[in-house]
Each structure stands twice: as structure tokens, then as C-alpha cells.
Scaffold this motif. Structure first.
Motif, short mmCIF file in Angstrom:
data_model
loop_
_atom_site.label_atom_id
_atom_site.label_comp_id
_atom_site.label_asym_id
_atom_site.label_seq_id
_atom_site.Cartn_x
_atom_site.Cartn_y
_atom_site.Cartn_z
N VAL A 9 0.83 -1.20 0.00
CA VAL A 9 0.00 0.00 0.00
C VAL A 9 0.87 1.25 0.00
CG1 VAL A 9 -1.73 1.30 1.28
CG2 VAL A 9 -1.85 -1.19 1.21
N ARG A 10 0.49 2.22 -0.81
CA ARG A 10 1.15 3.53 -0.83
C ARG A 10 0.11 4.54 -1.27
NH1 ARG A 10 2.19 5.18 -6.01
NH2 ARG A 10 2.14 3.57 -7.59
N LEU A 11 0.36 5.78 -0.97
CA LEU A 11 -0.53 6.84 -1.40
C LEU A 11 -0.44 6.95 -2.92
CD1 LEU A 11 -2.44 9.18 -0.63
CD2 LEU A 11 -0.42 10.64 -0.56
N HIS A 12 -1.56 6.92 -3.60
CA HIS A 12 -1.57 7.00 -5.06
C HIS A 12 -1.76 8.44 -5.52
CE1 HIS A 12 -3.02 6.59 -9.21
NE2 HIS A 12 -2.26 5.52 -9.23
N HIS A 13 -2.80 9.12 -5.02
CA HIS A 13 -3.00 10.52 -5.37
C HIS A 13 -3.94 11.18 -4.38
CE1 HIS A 13 -6.58 8.80 -7.43
NE2 HIS A 13 -7.13 9.97 -7.14
N ASP A 53 7.50 14.94 -7.76
CA ASP A 53 8.20 13.71 -7.37
C ASP A 53 7.22 12.53 -7.47
OD1 ASP A 53 10.64 15.05 -6.93
OD2 ASP A 53 10.06 15.56 -4.89
N HIS A 54 6.90 11.92 -6.34
CA HIS A 54 5.97 10.78 -6.33
C HIS A 54 4.59 11.15 -5.83
CE1 HIS A 54 9.27 8.18 -7.39
NE2 HIS A 54 9.97 8.65 -6.38
N ILE A 55 4.30 12.44 -5.75
CA ILE A 55 3.00 12.91 -5.28
C ILE A 55 2.17 13.33 -6.49
CG2 ILE A 55 1.77 14.61 -3.89
CD1 ILE A 55 4.37 14.94 -2.26
N TYR A 56 0.97 12.81 -6.60
CA TYR A 56 0.06 13.20 -7.66
C TYR A 56 -1.12 13.92 -7.05
CZ TYR A 56 2.67 10.14 -10.73
OH TYR A 56 3.67 9.57 -11.47
N LEU A 57 -1.50 15.02 -7.67
CA LEU A 57 -2.63 15.82 -7.23
C LEU A 57 -3.60 15.88 -8.41
CD1 LEU A 57 -3.83 17.63 -4.99
CD2 LEU A 57 -2.52 19.52 -5.96
#
Length: 142
Positions: A9-13, A53-57
Motif C-alpha cells: 500500500v502507498r498513497l496514489h493521489h 516527485d511521487h505525489i500526484y494531485l
């Protein structure tokens, strides 16, 4: 030992609904240097996707039929009249920056109303402010 229901599990967006995609997208691009990326074309609403980076908004056109308020605070023409001290401790996004002092200066130059503090351990500086739709933001020193 029980096996977890979800693995890897990881934050997707993160999604934010808005009545003005360009205004909100420009804010996140100018203030937090998100990059606008290719967005899918949906038949019923517009979207703007941003990446840092790895953060999607994901900014999503507000559903005009929605009963949800414009944002957590109701201030005319954005949230300049709302005190950032009022940001709920449970309702905000936090980003970390390595250039905290110059970042705060940039906010002030752009006329963004801020509230600055330091965590009780004295090691981390924090600045609280609102995006143009009234969503609470925190930026912390790294």
C-alpha cells in the motif's frame, strides 16, 4: 498472524474538487512547483493532473449538483479573509521543503496570508495557509 488485506500500500493521489481548474492548478504550480502532466479526457467533467516527485494531485471540476460546500471555509473570493490559524488540525495537507525561510518569503510576496509556528520539539518550522479554494495547507521545514 493474520495476513494483511492489502499489500504494498502507498498513497496514489490526492484529489481536490474545484470550480476553477486553471486558478487552482496555477496556484499549485507556482507555490509548490507541481508539474502539469497529461490528463485523461472524461466525458462529463474536466480534470487537471499535477505531479511533484511521487505525489500526484488530481484537480477535478466540481459537480454543480453536489451538496458539498465550496471548501472548508466560506470566504468571498478565495480565503484571504480567513485566518490561517483557523486551519483544522485534522483537515489539511502537509508538504515538506528544504528551503523553508525562502519559501515563506515567496508566499508573502505573492500576498498569501500565513500563520507560522514551530513544533513543540523546536526542530521543525511550520507555515499554514489556504489554497484559492479554501483547502488548508501546511508546509514544514525538512
Amino acid at each position: 498472524m493474520a495476513v494483511a488485506a492489502a499489500q504494498g500500500v502507498r498513497l496514489h493521489h490526492i484529489s481536490r474538487e474545484t470550480s476553477d481548474l486553471n486558478r487552482l492548478g496555477t496556484f499549485y504550480q507556482e507555490i509548490l512547483v507541481f508539474e502539469r502532466i497529461e490528463s485523461p479526457k472524461f466525458p462529463d467533467f474536466e480534470v487537471v493532473w499535477l505531479k511533484l516527485d511521487h505525489i500526484y494531485l488530481h484537480l477535478i471540476e466540481r459537480n454543480p449538483q453536489s451538496k458539498l460546500p465550496e471548501g472548508p471555509f466560506s470566504a468571498p473570493e478565495g480565503c484571504d479573509s480567513v485566518d490561517p490559524k483557523a486551519i483544522s488540525r485534522g483537515h489539511h495537507l502537509c508538504f515538506g521543503v528544504s528551503n523553508f525561510d525562502s519559501f515563506v518569503q515567496k508566499l508573502k510576496e505573492k500576498g498569501v496570508r500565513t500563520f507560522e509556528t514551530t513544533r513543540p520539539d523546536g526542530k521543525t518550522k511550520q507555515v499554514f495557509f489556504f489554497d484559492p479554494d479554501g483547502n488548508g495547507l501546511e508546509v514544514a521545514s525538512c
